[in-house]
Motif scaffolding. Sequence first.
Motif, PDB file in Angstrom:
ATOM      1  N   ASN A  74      -7.879 -15.001 -26.349  1.00 47.31           N
ATOM      2  CA  ASN A  74      -8.471 -15.946 -25.394  1.00 47.31           C
ATOM      3  C   ASN A  74      -7.584 -17.147 -25.091  1.00 47.31           C
ATOM      4  O   ASN A  74      -8.073 -18.235 -24.822  1.00 47.31           O
ATOM      5  N   VAL A  75      -6.263 -16.959 -25.132  1.00 53.59           N
ATOM      6  CA  VAL A  75      -5.350 -18.033 -24.746  1.00 53.59           C
ATOM      7  C   VAL A  75      -4.736 -17.746 -23.382  1.00 53.59           C
ATOM      8  O   VAL A  75      -4.868 -18.532 -22.446  1.00 53.59           O
ATOM      9  N   ASN A 292      -6.952 -22.165 -26.842  1.00 58.06           N
ATOM     10  CA  ASN A 292      -7.717 -20.924 -26.792  1.00 58.06           C
ATOM     11  C   ASN A 292      -9.220 -21.190 -26.731  1.00 58.06           C
ATOM     12  O   ASN A 292      -9.680 -22.252 -27.114  1.00 58.06           O
ATOM     13  N   VAL A 311      -2.578 -22.303 -22.288  1.00 55.46           N
ATOM     14  CA  VAL A 311      -3.667 -21.555 -21.655  1.00 55.46           C
ATOM     15  C   VAL A 311      -3.268 -21.205 -20.221  1.00 55.46           C
ATOM     16  O   VAL A 311      -2.791 -22.068 -19.474  1.00 55.46           O
TER      17      VAL A 311
END
Length: 531
Positions: A74-75, A292, A311
């Motif tokens: 989730n980065v 993240n 990100v």
Amino acid sequence: MEQNMFCFQCEQTAGCTGCTGKAGVCGKTAQTAELQDRLTGALIGLARATEGGIQATEETGKLLIEGLFTTVTNVNFNDNTIQELIDRVHAEKEKVVPGCGSCADPCSRTEDYYMEDLWNAQEDIRSLKSLILFGVRGMAAYAYHAMVLGKRSEEVERFIHKALFAVGEDWNMEMLLPVVLEVGEKNYLCMEMLDHANTGTYGTPSPTKVSLTVEKGPFIVITGHDLKDLELLLQQTEGKGIHIYTHGEMLPAHAYPELKKYPHLKGNFGTAWQNQQKEFADIPAPVLYTTNCLMPPKSSYADRIFSTELVSYPEVTHIGEEKDFTPVIEKALELGGYPEDREFTGINGGSSVITGFSHGSVLQVADQVIDAVKSGAIRHFFLVAGCDGIRKGRNYYTEFVKLTPPDTVILTLACGKFRFNDLDLGTIGGLPRIMDMGQCNDAYSAIKVAVALAEAFECDVNELPLSMVLSWYEQKAVCILLTLLHLGIKNIRLGPTLPAFISPNVLNILVEKYGIAPITTPEEDLKALLG
């Protein structure tokens, strides 16, 4: 031929075994997964070419940290930025070890590491190497946050080189096991460094009540872990009539003296990361992602999403190194916020939460805590902490906390706390029964408190009336778990599922040596832990 992926580094991996199709459960495409593997292979190649860091430069260490953090769940979902990082890694390798890629020396370290060799390795070797790789990915996240605040550790960075070198070598279990535990040892140093960076910059956190109400008028929601980005945003929005609200792991920022001095840092919006697609769907405000926790934004609100640092998501506006948040500010003013105050609640209906029980603040009242234990007012401590996530069964942690007896204390940290942090469970000796110690980055605080209590009672940490009930999701949870094992902490309950990358043999080692066990039911686990 269409590309297929393989990824099993997070808890929500498909079927609890691995994401193998066209896209991961997190939303990562097979092409992005392949690029992240290529980036990882390039980083391993760089570490091997520099003999585990012997020939490395300061820029080499910085690149390894950035590259590893980029591959945390989730980065980064942006193929272009991942490819740019691969190119930077190759350029650094050529600069540090010129001609390495074309060298005829049979050292087998001249090329990028081929990640398929890891994914197809014998399962115990794959398991141990995955623990090392995922652990240093999490450690790199902590090292990155510290680096942003001007703190670096030669010892930590030297170990990251060593760990990546080990992943690329043809080592057996006996050679890999010590490196796995060393991940935990060096991560403890890394978390200590980050704690010093945060408190040295923003002061010692103190217990702070945080409202969940959003006041009328323009506002910005900021999520992630990076306190420096929040500080810069607060500075740039000062006097502009814009309120700032934290989200997710940014909640503990309200407890730092140098951040809460800004009157327009108003409160917290929303809960944990996995709820953002619902919570962000129709808010009249922009959202800034600092680290993240990014879920692929839906089209209904993608135009209000901004990213910064590592990100990145395709077609989302990115704020670069200049840190000029003007586009975010302009969007907030354009959208205007709510016309009237909006009252929101936590998952359990609470209108506020309390954060800021860092080791600095808890140890200030250590005598009070110790007296409460000696008098019998406090029978047991539970550290109920870790990541939140999508998978069903995480309501276990809510029910567990609700069932804890009134003479027990719940220490918590990381985004898993949003399952229960708005509950009012009363107090013990003037202290709230739920004490939020901060982000996942603040696991160091929980360890410091446990060690201090053990010293006060002249016993081993495992002899304390303390039980750890942890939830995991991504790679920072992996390195924290390894740190707890390095410190010799036993009988940890882990859930909601055990990691897919832990082979049966490796699991047996963890069970036999450390007593790790999967969670069962709140009732059964409470009964077992309270004896």
